[in-house]
Design a protein around this motif. Structure first.
Motif, mmCIF file in Angstrom:
data_model
loop_
_atom_site.group_PDB
_atom_site.id
_atom_site.type_symbol
_atom_site.label_atom_id
_atom_site.label_comp_id
_atom_site.label_asym_id
_atom_site.label_seq_id
_atom_site.Cartn_x
_atom_site.Cartn_y
_atom_site.Cartn_z
ATOM 1 N N ASP A 108 0.870 -1.169 0.000
ATOM 2 C CA ASP A 108 0.000 0.000 0.000
ATOM 3 C C ASP A 108 0.916 1.231 0.000
ATOM 4 O O ASP A 108 2.141 1.087 -0.088
ATOM 5 C CB ASP A 108 -0.905 -0.009 1.237
ATOM 6 C CG ASP A 108 -2.181 0.802 1.043
ATOM 7 O OD1 ASP A 108 -2.224 1.678 0.153
ATOM 8 O OD2 ASP A 108 -3.129 0.561 1.794
ATOM 9 N N GLN A 109 0.342 2.430 0.075
ATOM 10 C CA GLN A 109 1.201 3.617 0.006
ATOM 11 C C GLN A 109 0.602 4.776 0.780
ATOM 12 O O GLN A 109 -0.610 4.830 0.969
ATOM 13 C CB GLN A 109 1.427 4.019 -1.441
ATOM 14 C CG GLN A 109 0.175 4.488 -2.125
ATOM 15 C CD GLN A 109 0.055 3.961 -3.529
ATOM 16 O OE1 GLN A 109 0.686 3.006 -3.924
ATOM 17 N NE2 GLN A 109 -0.782 4.613 -4.290
ATOM 18 N N ILE A 110 1.456 5.661 1.231
ATOM 19 C CA ILE A 110 1.012 6.886 1.908
ATOM 20 C C ILE A 110 1.811 8.062 1.362
ATOM 21 O O ILE A 110 2.896 7.886 0.802
ATOM 22 C CB ILE A 110 1.190 6.804 3.442
ATOM 23 C CG1 ILE A 110 2.642 6.436 3.817
ATOM 24 C CG2 ILE A 110 0.224 5.795 4.043
ATOM 25 C CD1 ILE A 110 2.907 6.492 5.322
ATOM 26 N N MET A 111 1.238 9.248 1.527
ATOM 27 C CA MET A 111 1.904 10.483 1.104
ATOM 28 C C MET A 111 2.022 11.386 2.322
ATOM 29 O O MET A 111 1.001 11.853 2.838
ATOM 30 C CB MET A 111 1.091 11.144 -0.010
ATOM 31 C CG MET A 111 0.859 10.198 -1.189
ATOM 32 S SD MET A 111 -0.064 10.954 -2.563
ATOM 33 C CE MET A 111 1.275 11.744 -3.449
ATOM 34 N N ILE A 112 3.254 11.594 2.787
ATOM 35 C CA ILE A 112 3.447 12.288 4.066
ATOM 36 C C ILE A 112 4.457 13.427 3.931
ATOM 37 O O ILE A 112 5.285 13.439 3.023
ATOM 38 C CB ILE A 112 3.935 11.306 5.143
ATOM 39 C CG1 ILE A 112 5.254 10.632 4.700
ATOM 40 C CG2 ILE A 112 2.888 10.260 5.501
ATOM 41 C CD1 ILE A 112 6.509 11.318 5.102
ATOM 42 N N GLN A 115 -4.224 -6.900 3.434
ATOM 43 C CA GLN A 115 -4.273 -5.554 2.861
ATOM 44 C C GLN A 115 -5.112 -4.610 3.714
ATOM 45 O O GLN A 115 -4.768 -3.439 3.898
ATOM 46 C CB GLN A 115 -4.813 -5.630 1.418
ATOM 47 C CG GLN A 115 -3.769 -6.235 0.472
ATOM 48 C CD GLN A 115 -4.288 -6.526 -0.923
ATOM 49 O OE1 GLN A 115 -5.445 -6.902 -1.083
ATOM 50 N NE2 GLN A 115 -3.445 -6.380 -1.925
ATOM 51 N N GLU A 116 -6.217 -5.137 4.280
ATOM 52 C CA GLU A 116 -7.052 -4.297 5.150
ATOM 53 C C GLU A 116 -6.308 -3.894 6.427
ATOM 54 O O GLU A 116 -6.381 -2.744 6.852
ATOM 55 C CB GLU A 116 -8.331 -5.048 5.534
ATOM 56 C CG GLU A 116 -9.317 -5.204 4.383
ATOM 57 C CD GLU A 116 -10.391 -6.235 4.688
ATOM 58 O OE1 GLU A 116 -11.115 -6.605 3.745
ATOM 59 O OE2 GLU A 116 -10.491 -6.681 5.854
ATOM 60 N N VAL A 117 -5.612 -4.864 7.018
ATOM 61 C CA VAL A 117 -4.888 -4.556 8.256
ATOM 62 C C VAL A 117 -3.764 -3.564 7.987
ATOM 63 O O VAL A 117 -3.537 -2.620 8.760
ATOM 64 C CB VAL A 117 -4.346 -5.860 8.893
ATOM 65 C CG1 VAL A 117 -3.377 -5.562 10.031
ATOM 66 C CG2 VAL A 117 -5.504 -6.732 9.376
ATOM 67 N N LEU A 118 -3.067 -3.725 6.862
ATOM 68 C CA LEU A 118 -2.011 -2.768 6.514
ATOM 69 C C LEU A 118 -2.605 -1.386 6.294
ATOM 70 O O LEU A 118 -2.112 -0.382 6.823
ATOM 71 C CB LEU A 118 -1.267 -3.242 5.258
ATOM 72 C CG LEU A 118 -0.200 -2.285 4.720
ATOM 73 C CD1 LEU A 118 0.884 -2.002 5.752
ATOM 74 C CD2 LEU A 118 0.421 -2.845 3.434
ATOM 75 N N LYS A 119 -3.694 -1.312 5.558
ATOM 76 C CA LYS A 119 -4.307 0.003 5.282
ATOM 77 C C LYS A 119 -4.759 0.671 6.582
ATOM 78 O O LYS A 119 -4.545 1.877 6.777
ATOM 79 C CB LYS A 119 -5.473 -0.139 4.313
ATOM 80 C CG LYS A 119 -6.038 1.210 3.875
ATOM 81 C CD LYS A 119 -7.061 1.101 2.748
ATOM 82 C CE LYS A 119 -6.441 0.855 1.398
ATOM 83 N NZ LYS A 119 -5.556 1.957 0.939
ATOM 84 N N THR A 139 -3.513 0.391 9.442
ATOM 85 C CA THR A 139 -2.322 0.876 10.139
ATOM 86 C C THR A 139 -1.835 2.196 9.551
ATOM 87 O O THR A 139 -1.305 3.055 10.263
ATOM 88 C CB THR A 139 -1.201 -0.193 10.023
ATOM 89 O OG1 THR A 139 -1.642 -1.371 10.689
ATOM 90 C CG2 THR A 139 0.107 0.296 10.622
ATOM 91 N N LEU A 140 -2.053 2.375 8.243
ATOM 92 C CA LEU A 140 -1.488 3.533 7.553
ATOM 93 C C LEU A 140 -2.403 4.754 7.573
ATOM 94 O O LEU A 140 -1.930 5.888 7.408
ATOM 95 C CB LEU A 140 -1.164 3.161 6.109
ATOM 96 C CG LEU A 140 -0.122 2.040 5.953
ATOM 97 C CD1 LEU A 140 0.078 1.719 4.486
ATOM 98 C CD2 LEU A 140 1.199 2.414 6.621
ATOM 99 N N VAL A 141 -3.709 4.538 7.781
ATOM 100 C CA VAL A 141 -4.651 5.666 7.718
ATOM 101 C C VAL A 141 -4.232 6.826 8.615
ATOM 102 O O VAL A 141 -4.279 7.986 8.182
ATOM 103 C CB VAL A 141 -6.086 5.179 8.033
ATOM 104 C CG1 VAL A 141 -6.986 6.340 8.424
ATOM 105 C CG2 VAL A 141 -6.659 4.441 6.824
ATOM 106 N N PRO A 142 -3.816 6.588 9.865
ATOM 107 C CA PRO A 142 -3.473 7.742 10.707
ATOM 108 C C PRO A 142 -2.249 8.517 10.217
ATOM 109 O O PRO A 142 -2.003 9.629 10.701
ATOM 110 C CB PRO A 142 -3.199 7.113 12.086
ATOM 111 C CG PRO A 142 -3.812 5.758 12.035
ATOM 112 C CD PRO A 142 -3.753 5.320 10.616
ATOM 113 N N LEU A 143 -1.461 7.945 9.304
ATOM 114 C CA LEU A 143 -0.257 8.618 8.820
ATOM 115 C C LEU A 143 -0.491 9.288 7.465
ATOM 116 O O LEU A 143 0.185 10.262 7.127
ATOM 117 C CB LEU A 143 0.895 7.609 8.661
ATOM 118 C CG LEU A 143 1.192 6.662 9.817
ATOM 119 C CD1 LEU A 143 2.437 5.832 9.499
ATOM 120 C CD2 LEU A 143 1.363 7.402 11.129
#
Lengths: 132, 132, 132, 132, 132, 132
Positions: free
Chosen positions: D8-12, D56-60, D62-66
């Motif tokens: 998955d990916q995040i933009m921070i 994938q759900e558990v990873l996502k 985890t990433l939502v708050p970031l």
């Protein structure tokens, strides 16, 4: 275990000796994409394994003497097949020297291992990994 | 440790049994990109782990019976879920047999491990690694 | 407009003449990943532009004489710089001939254009596109 | 050993303290592509390590708050450099908690290790791997 | 038409104004992988569109003022949303200026178009293409 | 011309009728990675072509009825070969409908063209591009 990996690339010519290599016994070439991974079991006070920018500089300095060259002509490779596997170990040895000399900006005792991956095409690669 | 990795791909149909699979219980399919890594702690006299061309041929020969097939129809897969993980182990077993039979052109005693990676999409993959 | 694109790769040596090339004037090499796109404004009765398998065979046949070679030695390249751009046009010309000769299994009048892309490294590529 | 890896990916946004970081001491940002690999030495009765969709759900989650945040502003990161390496360990710890709490749908005793890889650009990445 | 494309990357912070952006209204960041393609309908006497090395230098020089910065703080971006699309056009304008000033080493009249692609993540990108 | 491109993927089974398809006449499957590009000659007041998040939602909604299915069983595909090319046009038509219905949040008159790319494997893809 933590790892940081940086990458760079070179464009080289070479040829191989040995019937196993078939048409690759002819003078040909490759774009080698190289990835260098540095491993440590803890981060330093800055929160890093090694500085990514410095690691990229050290990797590039290692590759400059090979880039845009015919490896068959280089004295350090006389009498050897500069296979993808061989190149992984050659770059490993240079980066291990740099790591032990402190050039990566991290106490050498805190770097545990290095892995060098060389991708020669989308369908073939090699790597070498060993403790420091 | 040295490794050489080659890749190939197959396009298969299959379905899964078990509520955990949700919509993947329906007949669907996948492009499986397979990577096979062969590991050895030293290079042979040619400077290689195994010949990349031969490794690609052995991998392809392993995949031919699966390519363009509905895995649900193949007798060797009766009663099993041909998950991505399962496929990694199935291909591992075939390549381990080939390695032990000398088909990779390297003394089997000098090959230490094989790792099979299967990428089913840009966001999901699986691998299986074990000693030979 | 519809397009179908297939890819393959070659490993070649070459050198360039001209100060603009800097260190690439030395004998070096490259892995060239080649993509060939065939364009048509309608699909045939099978629902395709050209058969992907056949397109891959025609592309591979075009590349065989270049693969594992020093392009400086090939008579068809005497006196030219075999730059990435040059290679795109050279392969275009060969595939345009094949298309016009019906080797792609599609009426040549129904193929509108070809685009050849050559990736020489993760950070540099070239392409040539023209009508048939 | 089997492994299943999802991404998955995040933009921070964030900034670093320490001369070693050079221009990265300024407020800047990154697209972090995260890969989470779950390892087990045997498949469950469904033929999987963990369900890919659930992973994938558990990873996502985890990433939502970031995601879409300035990490400098988040209380859990006060006083630390949120380096790529740091993020690998932070996500590891969250996923290890999830695994131990049974959220991956697999008996925690049967999950042996987790590896988190973070790619910050095409030329730099980091990973953290540890037993569960 | 011939094209040569080079790539580089920057790591930036920014925020957007407008309800359409949802959580991206918060200060966040991105790794932008930028590809710059230069197009010409004929090769020069060296057999190139533009020198790849020089194109990479010109692209990098264009990106230095943006790299490791919060785009919200830069005077040239006051009052605009520095969306991925906006960045494609901004870099296009800088490279078009460089091309017209002869900095690419090719007669500006012989360069027909430029295309700038920005990849913000594995699943989203933007581009801008226009004649010179 | 500006473009914004988003991507998603589906895993489907299908079979083809016609000798040209060789072994692909058997029931097999594919992971289709789909990229949808939306083009406009100017940005809207927010500085975008279309919102990337909304484009991803519209693409996903289009793909849900196909994902994890045997395309041979779907009534909308009776009597057609669901080739990669066919799928590009089918998804184009659905997204063109969505664009004209304003579901992308942009005035349909300001969207000029759509291009759908489908990657079926690392070595083969297809695309369809047409004006709106």
């Amino acid at each position: 275990m933590f790892a940081v990996e940086v990458s760079d690339q070179i464009m080289i010519a070479h040829s191989f000796r040995g019937a196993v290599f078939g048409p690759a016994q002819q003078l040909h070439g490759a774009t080698f994409v190289l990835r260098a991974a540095f491993m440590s079991d803890r981060l330093d006070d800055n929160g890093i394994v090694v500085d990514i920018g410095r690691a990229q500089e050290v990797l590039k300095a290692t590759l400059v003497p090979l880039n845009y060259r015919n490896l068959d002509d280089l004295p350090q490779f006389k009498g050897v097949n500069t296979t993808t596997e061989f190149v992984t170990k050659y770059v490993f040895d240079r980066l291990a020297e740099a790591a032990r000399a402190g050039q990566l900006g991290r106490n050498p005792n805190e770097l545990k291992a290095i892995r060098i991956t060389v991708l020669e095409s989308p369908s073939a690669s090699a790597w070498y990994e060993a403790p420091l």
